[in-house]
Enzyme design. Structure first.
Site, PDB file in Angstrom:
ATOM      1  N   ARG A  84      -2.914  -0.585   4.774  1.00 27.00           N
ATOM      2  CA  ARG A  84      -1.863  -1.506   4.320  1.00 27.00           C
ATOM      3  C   ARG A  84      -1.962  -1.525   2.808  1.00 27.00           C
ATOM      4  O   ARG A  84      -2.984  -1.944   2.251  1.00 27.00           O
ATOM      5  CB  ARG A  84      -2.076  -2.904   4.900  1.00 27.00           C
ATOM      6  CG  ARG A  84      -1.210  -3.960   4.216  1.00 27.00           C
ATOM      7  CD  ARG A  84      -1.158  -5.267   4.952  1.00 27.00           C
ATOM      8  NE  ARG A  84      -0.342  -5.141   6.162  1.00 27.00           N
ATOM      9  CZ  ARG A  84       0.081  -6.168   6.884  1.00 27.00           C
ATOM     10  NH1 ARG A  84      -0.230  -7.401   6.540  1.00 27.00           N
ATOM     11  NH2 ARG A  84       0.821  -5.974   7.960  1.00 27.00           N
TER      12      ARG A  84
ATOM     13  N   HIS B 193       7.183  -0.359   7.674  1.00 31.54           N
ATOM     14  CA  HIS B 193       6.203  -1.025   8.548  1.00 31.54           C
ATOM     15  C   HIS B 193       6.430  -0.493   9.975  1.00 31.54           C
ATOM     16  O   HIS B 193       6.882  -1.210  10.864  1.00 31.54           O
ATOM     17  CB  HIS B 193       6.415  -2.549   8.478  1.00 31.54           C
ATOM     18  CG  HIS B 193       5.263  -3.363   8.972  1.00 31.54           C
ATOM     19  ND1 HIS B 193       4.096  -2.808   9.473  1.00 31.54           N
ATOM     20  CD2 HIS B 193       5.093  -4.712   9.064  1.00 31.54           C
ATOM     21  CE1 HIS B 193       3.268  -3.782   9.826  1.00 31.54           C
ATOM     22  NE2 HIS B 193       3.848  -4.944   9.599  1.00 31.54           N
TER      23      HIS B 193
ATOM     24  N   GLN C 248       5.060  -2.191  13.277  1.00 36.63           N
ATOM     25  CA  GLN C 248       5.827  -3.395  13.591  1.00 36.63           C
ATOM     26  C   GLN C 248       7.100  -3.015  14.356  1.00 36.63           C
ATOM     27  O   GLN C 248       7.433  -3.619  15.377  1.00 36.63           O
ATOM     28  CB  GLN C 248       6.190  -4.128  12.297  1.00 36.63           C
ATOM     29  CG  GLN C 248       7.014  -5.378  12.515  1.00 36.63           C
ATOM     30  CD  GLN C 248       6.224  -6.475  13.218  1.00 36.63           C
ATOM     31  OE1 GLN C 248       5.144  -6.828  12.788  1.00 36.63           O
ATOM     32  NE2 GLN C 248       6.761  -7.009  14.299  1.00 36.63           N
TER      33      GLN C 248
ATOM     34  N   ASP D  29      13.088 -11.757   8.453  1.00 34.66           N
ATOM     35  CA  ASP D  29      11.743 -11.690   7.874  1.00 34.66           C
ATOM     36  C   ASP D  29      11.759 -12.602   6.648  1.00 34.66           C
ATOM     37  O   ASP D  29      12.832 -13.081   6.231  1.00 34.66           O
ATOM     38  CB  ASP D  29      11.428 -10.230   7.485  1.00 34.66           C
ATOM     39  CG  ASP D  29      10.013 -10.033   6.954  1.00 34.66           C
ATOM     40  OD1 ASP D  29       9.164 -10.941   7.122  1.00 34.66           O
ATOM     41  OD2 ASP D  29       9.747  -8.959   6.347  1.00 34.66           O
TER      42      ASP D  29
ATOM     43  N   CYS E 179       8.881 -10.728  12.516  1.00 35.27           N
ATOM     44  CA  CYS E 179       7.587 -10.033  12.519  1.00 35.27           C
ATOM     45  C   CYS E 179       6.425 -10.990  12.292  1.00 35.27           C
ATOM     46  O   CYS E 179       5.293 -10.679  12.640  1.00 35.27           O
ATOM     47  CB  CYS E 179       7.590  -8.938  11.467  1.00 35.27           C
ATOM     48  SG  CYS E 179       7.871  -9.576   9.805  1.00 35.27           S
TER      49      CYS E 179
ATOM     50  N   ARG F 286       2.404  -5.753  19.309  1.00 36.42           N
ATOM     51  CA  ARG F 286       1.745  -4.961  18.255  1.00 36.42           C
ATOM     52  C   ARG F 286       0.540  -4.243  18.849  1.00 36.42           C
ATOM     53  O   ARG F 286       0.303  -3.064  18.594  1.00 36.42           O
ATOM     54  CB  ARG F 286       1.279  -5.871  17.104  1.00 36.42           C
ATOM     55  CG  ARG F 286       2.394  -6.533  16.301  1.00 36.42           C
ATOM     56  CD  ARG F 286       3.171  -5.521  15.475  1.00 36.42           C
ATOM     57  NE  ARG F 286       2.320  -4.751  14.587  1.00 36.42           N
ATOM     58  CZ  ARG F 286       1.894  -5.160  13.381  1.00 36.42           C
ATOM     59  NH1 ARG F 286       2.285  -6.321  12.908  1.00 36.42           N
ATOM     60  NH2 ARG F 286       1.115  -4.388  12.626  1.00 36.42           N
TER      61      ARG F 286
HETATM   62  N1   CP Z   1       3.656  -8.828  11.123  1.00 42.92           N
HETATM   63  C1   CP Z   1       2.524  -8.502  10.485  1.00 42.92           C
HETATM   64  O1   CP Z   1       2.301  -7.362  10.064  1.00 42.92           O
HETATM   65  O2   CP Z   1       1.630  -9.530  10.367  1.00 42.92           O
HETATM   66  P1   CP Z   1       0.306  -9.575   9.489  1.00 42.92           P
HETATM   67  O3   CP Z   1       0.707  -9.570   8.042  1.00 42.92           O
HETATM   68  O4   CP Z   1      -0.369 -10.842   9.913  1.00 42.92           O
HETATM   69  O5   CP Z   1      -0.526  -8.368   9.812  1.00 42.92           O
HETATM   70  N1  NVA Z   2       8.019  -8.093   4.505  1.00 45.23           N
HETATM   71  C1  NVA Z   2       6.732  -8.754   4.662  1.00 45.23           C
HETATM   72  C2  NVA Z   2       6.139  -8.433   5.998  1.00 45.23           C
HETATM   73  C3  NVA Z   2       4.815  -9.044   6.294  1.00 45.23           C
HETATM   74  C4  NVA Z   2       4.250  -8.647   7.631  1.00 45.23           C
HETATM   75  C5  NVA Z   2       5.826  -8.343   3.523  1.00 45.23           C
HETATM   76  O1  NVA Z   2       5.840  -7.165   3.123  1.00 45.23           O
HETATM   77  O2  NVA Z   2       5.126  -9.206   2.997  1.00 45.23           O
END
Ligand code: CP
Ligand code: NVA
Length: 313
Positions: A107, A134, A137, A229, A269, A297
């Protein structure tokens, strides 16, 4: 699973409609095994390194638990506490980790970082969120839609809000499996043009309809699925005030949802900001499937892990 061997999952653009459907079928099977208590140690002895340069709850827990359920193990590496945070090149990190583990999940910030990591890794790399995508997701998202609606045929999905990483991946996944897609964002917060071009091409191939608009009511009209989101993603916190204002008309509330089908489902999400992108009555109401979605997930990622890291049989 031979054909996935050694593949990465950086974006679902690299996967065909058939491959995505196959991964979903496999997710459903693994979910059944887990619910029925059938052991499925398909990654026994394998290790996944998980690099986090941003916070996470769902992604970290679902990948770690998923590896455990598959008989393997997972290693949490926060960039803060590893040499990455002190400037060790991503290329060196990739080559070192490739000598120890069987797969890397990351990430991170810019999508070019994961591309660099994948370039120098000799093991599969899985995207657990970048600025642009993502994909894990999105697999859980379409799995949830499939479970609730029983089909992808004739389903209209709508994303309302910021044209961000989650929006990109959700639209790609929906288009790939042939669902109609619509997206409504404020002006200036549209999804990236090159990604929308790709989505348009996918829609032309699968026959899915595509609508890109700045009008949330137009987008939501006739929807089977409404997705939103956060308005401010991780790394953009300094824009919060400006975004609150820009997204004002894009809240998913009962008034907006009244334009959708009577049996529409709401997805997010998570994490969510109740009272901003969505109201409490919608996200905690009868149309919401957010916790099934979060659970999925786990199942979707287990399918990806086995496909990419498993020994082909
Ligand atoms: N939706 C998602 O990726 O959640 P987290 O940021 O908690 O991993
Ligand atoms: N769009 C959000 C998703 C988090 C799971 C971010 O990138 O922070």
């Amino acid at each position: 699973i031979e054909k996935y061997k050694g593949k990465n999952l950086l974006t679902l653009l690299d996967y065909s409609s058939e491959e995505i459907k196959e991964l979903l079928d496999f997710s459903i099977l693994l979910k059944k095994y887990q619910k029925e208590g059938v052991p499925h140690p398909l990654l026994a002895g394998k290790t996944l390194a998980m690099i986090f340069e941003k916070s996470s709850t769902r992604t970290r827990v679902s990948f770690e638990v998923g590896m455990n359920q598959l008989g393997g193990s997972a290693l949490f590496l926060s960039s803060k506490d590893s040499q990455l945070g002190r400037g060790e090149p991503i290329s060196d990190t990739a080559q070192v980790l490739s000598r120890y583990v069987d797969g890397i999940m990351i990430r991170t910030h810019g999508h070019e970082i994961i591309e660099e990591l994948a370039k120098f890794s000799t093991i599969p790399v899985i995207n657990a969120l970048t600025e642009d995508f993502h994909p894990c997701q999105a697999l859980a998202d379409i799995l949830t839609i499939y479970e609730v609606k029983g089909t992808f045929e004739g389903i209209k999905t709508v994303y309302v809000g910021d044209g961000n990483n989650v929006a990109h991946s959700f639209l790609i996944a929906c288009a790939k499996v042939g669902m109609d897609v619509a997206i409504a964002t404020p002006k200036g917060y549209e999804p990236k043009a090159w990604i929308m071009k790709e989505i348009e091409a996918i829609c032309n191939e699968t026959g899915a309809k595509l609508l890109i608009t700045n009008d949330p009511i137009e987008a939501v009209t006739g929807a089977d699925v409404i997705y939103t989101d956060v308005w401010t993603s991780m790394g953009h916190e300094e824009e919060t005030a400006k975004r609150l204002e820009a997204f004002n008309e894009f809240q998913v509330n009962k008034a907006l949802a009244s334009h959708a089908k009577d049996d529409y489902i709401f997805l997010h999400c998570l994490p969510a900001h109740r009272g901003e992108e969505v109201t409490v009555d919608v996200i905690d109401g009868e149309h919401s499937y957010i916790f099934d979605q979060a659970e999925n997930r786990l199942h979707a990622q287990k399918a990806v892990l086995v496909a990419l890291m498993g020994d082909a049989k």
